[in-house]
Scaffold this active site. Sequence first.
Site, PDB file in Angstrom:
ATOM      1  N   GLY A  56       0.842  -1.207   0.000  1.00 37.16           N
ATOM      2  CA  GLY A  56       0.000   0.000   0.000  1.00 37.16           C
ATOM      3  C   GLY A  56       0.871   1.249   0.000  1.00 37.16           C
ATOM      4  N   HIS A  57       1.851   1.282   0.909  1.00 32.89           N
ATOM      5  CA  HIS A  57       2.776   2.418   0.957  1.00 32.89           C
ATOM      6  C   HIS A  57       3.558   2.513  -0.360  1.00 32.89           C
ATOM      7  CE1 HIS A  57       2.611   1.255   5.395  1.00 32.89           C
ATOM      8  NE2 HIS A  57       2.159   2.495   5.395  1.00 32.89           N
TER       9      HIS A  57
HETATM   10  P1  AMP Z   1       0.221   4.550   7.703  1.00 29.31           P
HETATM   11  O1  AMP Z   1       1.664   4.163   7.677  1.00 29.31           O
HETATM   12  O2  AMP Z   1      -0.698   3.413   8.036  1.00 29.31           O
HETATM   13  O3  AMP Z   1      -0.051   5.805   8.482  1.00 29.31           O
HETATM   14  O4  AMP Z   1      -0.146   4.911   6.197  1.00 29.31           O
HETATM   15  C1  AMP Z   1       0.582   5.851   5.478  1.00 29.31           C
HETATM   16  C2  AMP Z   1      -0.147   6.138   4.193  1.00 29.31           C
HETATM   17  O5  AMP Z   1      -0.278   4.927   3.445  1.00 29.31           O
HETATM   18  C3  AMP Z   1      -1.559   6.680   4.422  1.00 29.31           C
HETATM   19  O6  AMP Z   1      -1.826   7.692   3.467  1.00 29.31           O
HETATM   20  C4  AMP Z   1      -2.412   5.462   4.186  1.00 29.31           C
HETATM   21  O7  AMP Z   1      -3.716   5.770   3.753  1.00 29.31           O
HETATM   22  C5  AMP Z   1      -1.633   4.758   3.095  1.00 29.31           C
HETATM   23  N1  AMP Z   1      -1.997   3.345   3.077  1.00 29.31           N
HETATM   24  C6  AMP Z   1      -1.941   2.472   4.113  1.00 29.31           C
HETATM   25  N2  AMP Z   1      -2.425   1.272   3.736  1.00 29.31           N
HETATM   26  C7  AMP Z   1      -2.795   1.387   2.438  1.00 29.31           C
HETATM   27  C8  AMP Z   1      -3.386   0.506   1.488  1.00 29.31           C
HETATM   28  N3  AMP Z   1      -3.702  -0.758   1.793  1.00 29.31           N
HETATM   29  N4  AMP Z   1      -3.629   0.976   0.247  1.00 29.31           N
HETATM   30  C9  AMP Z   1      -3.332   2.266  -0.074  1.00 29.31           C
HETATM   31  N5  AMP Z   1      -2.789   3.149   0.777  1.00 29.31           N
HETATM   32  C10 AMP Z   1      -2.523   2.718   2.012  1.00 29.31           C
END
Ligand code: AMP
Length: 291
Positions: free
Chosen positions: A45-46
């Site tokens: 995702g990241h």
């Molecule tokens: P986090 O590290 O969980 O704070 O996420 C950092 C960024 O990655 C945020 O903008 C999230 O929305 C994005 N993100 C996390 N998981 C996913 C995913 N499965 N698909 C797309 N973007 C994601």
Amino acid sequence: MKILPEPNRSASQTSTVVQLRNWRRGISADKVIGLVPTMGALHEGHRSLIRRAREQCDLVALTIFVNPTQFAPDEDFSTYPRTHEQDLEIARAENVDLVYLANTEELYPAGFATLIDLPALSQRLCGISRPHFFAGVSLIVLKLFHLFEPDKTYFGEKDYQQLVIIEQMTRDLDLDVEIVRCPIVREPDGLALSSRNVNLSAAAREDAQVLSRSLFLARQRWQAGEVIATHLREEALRSYGTEVDLDYLEVLDRDSLEPLVYIQPERGAVICVAANVGGVRLIDNIVLEPH
Ligand code: AMP
């Protein structure tokens, strides 16, 4: 790839924030800078955000920071996965220009007193069980915007409420940055990728599928012509047994996040869900595209 703070530098040297500003000032005005804020434990995702930034920008900056102000004392700050070495490998492989491993003492020095909040958006959905959460998110994101002055910044639709709040803050404060929305990346069985998924037991990992399954079923009904939000909600709720502890499942306006009774076909909607699965908090959502 530049890493800040620079490894092997003694703490007495220039603060990371100053190093960051120096890096930023060294970039000529015609270059497009893309910022990807994360809490690390990077997954596909990241990576999708980083790749999108790489396609659209001259320079890509990645931040990794498990931000303490968005966790309550009883939440999973201490057990949130931290995989710095692996994250740096991924950043290198994705050709990131700068990684900022932010540090709490520098970003929140003793006496820090500012709050940023958008109560109308932040006190609903996830904000009901996590009342402190979005104030913490908006604060750190605003600080990162000021430090990096990016042209574009990349956020996943996975965190839909967060995205809406950041877009609203950006408009309200006339921030000169384009927020680029990136679609949710899922496992083959539908589970939305999340750093927290590694904390799921095998049984909880199975149970967690219900979130995406319920959303896909509701979307099918929408695509078949159902416009009564309560019917879609009931359809989704039918998937749940006792294996997950559902926090909320709501059919909402895509911009205001107000619950809907009837969905205007030309406006569409979003269904957001949050649940505790085997002690791990998971969120997911699905956009009902206009038709
Ligand atoms: P986090 O590290 O969980 O704070 O996420 C950092 C960024 O990655 C945020 O903008 C999230 O929305 C994005 N993100 C996390 N998981 C996913 C995913 N499965 N698909 C797309 N973007 C994601």
